[in-house]
Design a protein around this motif. Structure first.
Motif, PDB file in Angstrom:
ATOM      1  N   ALA A 185      -3.335  73.289  46.260  1.00  0.00           N
ATOM      2  CA  ALA A 185      -2.341  72.876  47.257  1.00  0.00           C
ATOM      3  C   ALA A 185      -1.742  74.110  47.930  1.00  0.00           C
ATOM      4  O   ALA A 185      -1.582  74.155  49.157  1.00  0.00           O
ATOM      5  CB  ALA A 185      -1.238  72.066  46.596  1.00  0.00           C
ATOM      6  N   PHE A 186      -1.463  75.104  47.102  1.00  0.00           N
ATOM      7  CA  PHE A 186      -0.820  76.297  47.632  1.00  0.00           C
ATOM      8  C   PHE A 186      -1.722  77.013  48.633  1.00  0.00           C
ATOM      9  O   PHE A 186      -1.260  77.490  49.674  1.00  0.00           O
ATOM     10  CB  PHE A 186      -0.441  77.242  46.482  1.00  0.00           C
ATOM     11  N   ILE A 208      -3.986  75.614  50.501  1.00  0.00           N
ATOM     12  CA  ILE A 208      -4.020  74.820  51.750  1.00  0.00           C
ATOM     13  C   ILE A 208      -2.765  75.124  52.590  1.00  0.00           C
ATOM     14  O   ILE A 208      -2.817  75.254  53.810  1.00  0.00           O
ATOM     15  CB  ILE A 208      -4.107  73.304  51.463  1.00  0.00           C
ATOM     16  N   MET A 209      -1.633  75.261  51.889  1.00  0.00           N
ATOM     17  CA  MET A 209      -0.380  75.555  52.593  1.00  0.00           C
ATOM     18  C   MET A 209      -0.424  76.928  53.261  1.00  0.00           C
ATOM     19  O   MET A 209       0.030  77.077  54.394  1.00  0.00           O
ATOM     20  CB  MET A 209       0.802  75.508  51.615  1.00  0.00           C
ATOM     21  N   THR A 210      -0.970  77.908  52.557  1.00  0.00           N
ATOM     22  CA  THR A 210      -1.027  79.245  53.173  1.00  0.00           C
ATOM     23  C   THR A 210      -2.009  79.245  54.340  1.00  0.00           C
ATOM     24  O   THR A 210      -1.747  79.849  55.372  1.00  0.00           O
ATOM     25  CB  THR A 210      -1.398  80.343  52.147  1.00  0.00           C
ATOM     26  N   ALA A 251      -4.652  72.261  40.398  1.00  0.00           N
ATOM     27  CA  ALA A 251      -4.201  71.404  41.496  1.00  0.00           C
ATOM     28  C   ALA A 251      -3.131  72.118  42.320  1.00  0.00           C
ATOM     29  O   ALA A 251      -3.156  72.100  43.555  1.00  0.00           O
ATOM     30  CB  ALA A 251      -3.642  70.092  40.938  1.00  0.00           C
ATOM     31  N   SER A 252      -2.193  72.776  41.621  1.00  0.00           N
ATOM     32  CA  SER A 252      -1.102  73.462  42.295  1.00  0.00           C
ATOM     33  C   SER A 252      -1.632  74.603  43.166  1.00  0.00           C
ATOM     34  O   SER A 252      -1.220  74.766  44.314  1.00  0.00           O
ATOM     35  CB  SER A 252      -0.114  74.036  41.280  1.00  0.00           C
ATOM     36  N   LEU A 253      -2.564  75.368  42.591  1.00  0.00           N
ATOM     37  CA  LEU A 253      -3.098  76.513  43.333  1.00  0.00           C
ATOM     38  C   LEU A 253      -3.895  76.056  44.553  1.00  0.00           C
ATOM     39  O   LEU A 253      -3.844  76.671  45.610  1.00  0.00           O
ATOM     40  CB  LEU A 253      -3.968  77.387  42.413  1.00  0.00           C
TER      41      LEU A 253
END
Lengths: 268, 323
Positions: A258-259, A261-263, A254-256
């Motif tokens: 999200a990350f 999408i942010m990048t 989940a964290s990766l």
């Protein structure tokens, strides 16, 4: 030492109040009325101040309808000895200046009746509904008293008042003559709760009712017609749309996700 | 369009204007129409702040050399200046001192007063000022019916205008204090928070809430902030638990922020907090409770334990930044 604590009854501030589109008014229906939090801090600070061995009494006052008596009763159960409700159709629609004017008239009138000026008039720094913070400073002007805002403690030293004033990076100790108006910020403790005994006692205490005529308030100084600030309309703030919610068993995945999408959004 | 003369009282600290000072010159110009925008500075050292006011659009600056300007002095001096120059609008920054000064000044000169203005609209009938109610969940549009209008402007609500040449007159004014103007005296001033925390100008803010669990885990927020060049924010419960100083507080009773990126770890999203950060360009939130109100405003929401997500973010950011 005579202390007047001015309070306002407001809708429970832990409930989110929004604009009711059908009425154009705040959605306060069914929300429990409480004493404005900053006003409860003022009352608690006043009570603790007197408990340091200073002889004196606390009087509490509010402007409002019959309903607001319950808030005064709550104050009588946690430190106040006398309570008053300022109620008159004339006060309806007052702006901060009209409210401060009426409170000023009432403070003087009660002082005359109770035989002696108030040394301290204490207000919360702002209310959770209007959040304008104008009434306290305007009351100081109306009474011609000195003013200290953002108060978190008070102490009597050699006949004068030493007030602890919260600042952005610490605090000031301010010396003020009395009578004075103080506005309370949040101290680092919670106000006391009433006990069953203090609640019972408060129930039996009389609450004074004062009309505009009782306090000698002029109709050109308070109420809607005297209001210098007029509400045009209430509006809802622009809504923010919720985006993507990632709800997955594997927290690393989940964290990766999200990350990445942010990048992609180029926000890092 | 009506021309109005606008006074902008610019508060200073150590000779420099506070953040909201120059920001007010933009709405002041808008409200002035073809009228004059005059900055007023009360300080023994006013040169820097005066020049900045001229750069950001003041037509003139009135300076009053006064050693210390607690709100009591300010009210007296502004009253005298208002009587002498007759401005139509007086703008004051919504700082703690400004929120004390404005209502007193308004009461003294018989003006209507609106605090915490975050928008304005010039109409044929007059100026409509927008101010938050209930901590910002409702906006109130108001008009002031008196000839002189006193308003306080919320910090960060308006962006500074374009910097220009510092042209314009500087008018030094004599201060004549009346006996009895000053009744209170600051006898001691104690600094408890020595760190400089600039949330209002931060491009990235990483905030921790009580959902971080322990103070130790909360401290790890700093590590991510360091990698990202971000500023650490905190919620009120975190401040009350003593995990960090109130200089970090974001929200209604803390700072109103508008960074490009706001990352919230273990923040549920109380109204008072949302009000302070909803102006952020991009919001990322991590919370165990999938119904947490913070998700209603987040561009990306991760449902999960903030404590577990934080180290993954730190590692990924390190890789990204090559640190």
């Amino acid at each position: 030492m005579k202390i007047m604590v001015c309070i306002k009854q407001v809708p429970d501030d832990s409930v989110k109040i929004e604009l009711d589109e059908s009425t154009g008014k705040p959605s306060v229906e069914g929300v429990e009325p409480i004493v404005n939090a900053f006003d409860t801090y003022a009352l608690e600070m006043a009570a603790r101040f007197l408990e340091t061995g200073i002889e004196g009494e606390i009087t509490t006052i509010t402007m409002g309808d019959e309903n607001s008596k319950s808030s005064i009763k709550n104050c009588l159960a946690v430190g106040a000895s006398h309570g008053y409700v300022l109620h008159d159709d004339l006060f309806e629609g007052s702006d901060a200046q009209g409210t401060a004017y009426a409170l000023g008239c009432a403070v003087r009138k009660i002082a005359r009746d109770e035989g002696g000026d108030f040394d301290i008039v204490f207000c919360g720094i702002e209310t959770s509904d209007e959040t304008s913070g104008q009434t306290g400073p305007m009351l100081a002007e109306s009474l011609g008293y000195s003013l200290v805002t953002n108060v978190i403690a008070l102490e009597k030293k050699d006949g004068v008042l030493h007030v602890k004033q919260e600042t952005e990076d610490g605090y000031n100790i301010v010396e003020t003559p009395m009578p004075c108006v103080l506005t309370a910020a949040r101290p680092n403790y919670d106000p006391r709760y009433p006990t069953i005994k203090s609640k019972m006692a408060a129930r039996k205490m009389p609450i004074g009712e004062l009309s505009a005529a009782d306090i000698g308030a002029r109709s050109d100084k308070t109420g809607e017609s005297a209001s210098l600030v007029k509400t045009i309309e209430l509006a809802a703030p622009p809504k923010r749309k919720a985006g993507i919610k990632i709800n997955e068993e594997d927290i690393e995945e989940a964290s990766l996700k999200a990350f990445s999408i942010m990048t992609d959004a180029n926000v890092l | 369009m009506t021309d109005r003369n606008v006074f902008v009282y610019i508060e200073t600290a150590d000779g420099e204007s506070v953040k909201v000072g120059p920001e007010m010159l933009a709405p002041a110009r808008e409200a002035a129409g073809g009228g004059k925008v005059t900055a007023v500075i009360i300080d023994a050292q006013s040169d820097q702040a005066a020049e900045k006011a001229l750069i950001y659009g003041a037509d003139a600056v009135i300076t009053a050399a006064c050693e210390a300007a607690p709100p009591e002095n300010t009210v007296g001096i502004l009253t005298a200046m208002a009587e002498k120059y007759g401005p139509d609008i007086i703008m004051i920054g919504s700082t703690p001192a400004g929120r004390e000064t404005a209502p007193r000044l308004a009461a003294r000169i018989g003006a209507g007063c609106v605090t915490d203005v975050n928008a304005l609209d010039i109409t044929d009938e007059g100026i409509v000022w927008t101010t938050p109610l209930f901590g910002g969940t409702i906006l109130e549009n108001v008009g002031i019916s008196t000839d002189v209008q006193v308003v306080t402007i919320r910090s960060g609500a308006f962006k500074c205008g374009e910097a220009g040449d510092p042209s314009g007159e500087i008018i030094p004014e004599e201060i004549i204090m009346q006996d009895g103007d000053v009744k209170t005296k600051i006898i001691d001033s104690v600094v408890e928070i020595s760190e400089q925390v600039n949330l209002e100008d931060a491009e990235i803010i990483v905030t921790g809430g009580k959902g971080m669990g322990t103070e130790e885990d909360f401290q790890k927020i700093q590590e991510l902030a360091d990698v990202l060049g971000a500023t650490v924010g905190a919620t009120r419960p975190v401040i009350e638990a003593g995990w960090t100083s109130r200089a970090h507080q974001v929200g209604q009773s803390g700072k109103i922020v508008s960074p490009k990126l706001y990352i919230a770890f273990g923040v549920s999203g109380a109204t008072q907090h949302i009000t302070g950060m909803i102006g952020s360009d991009y919001i990322v939130a991590v919370n165990k409770d999938e119904d947490a109100p913070i998700f209603d405003v987040a561009d990306i929401g991760i449902v999960g334990d903030a404590k577990k997500v934080l180290p993954i973010f730190i590692e990924e950011c390190r890789k990204l930044k090559g640190i």
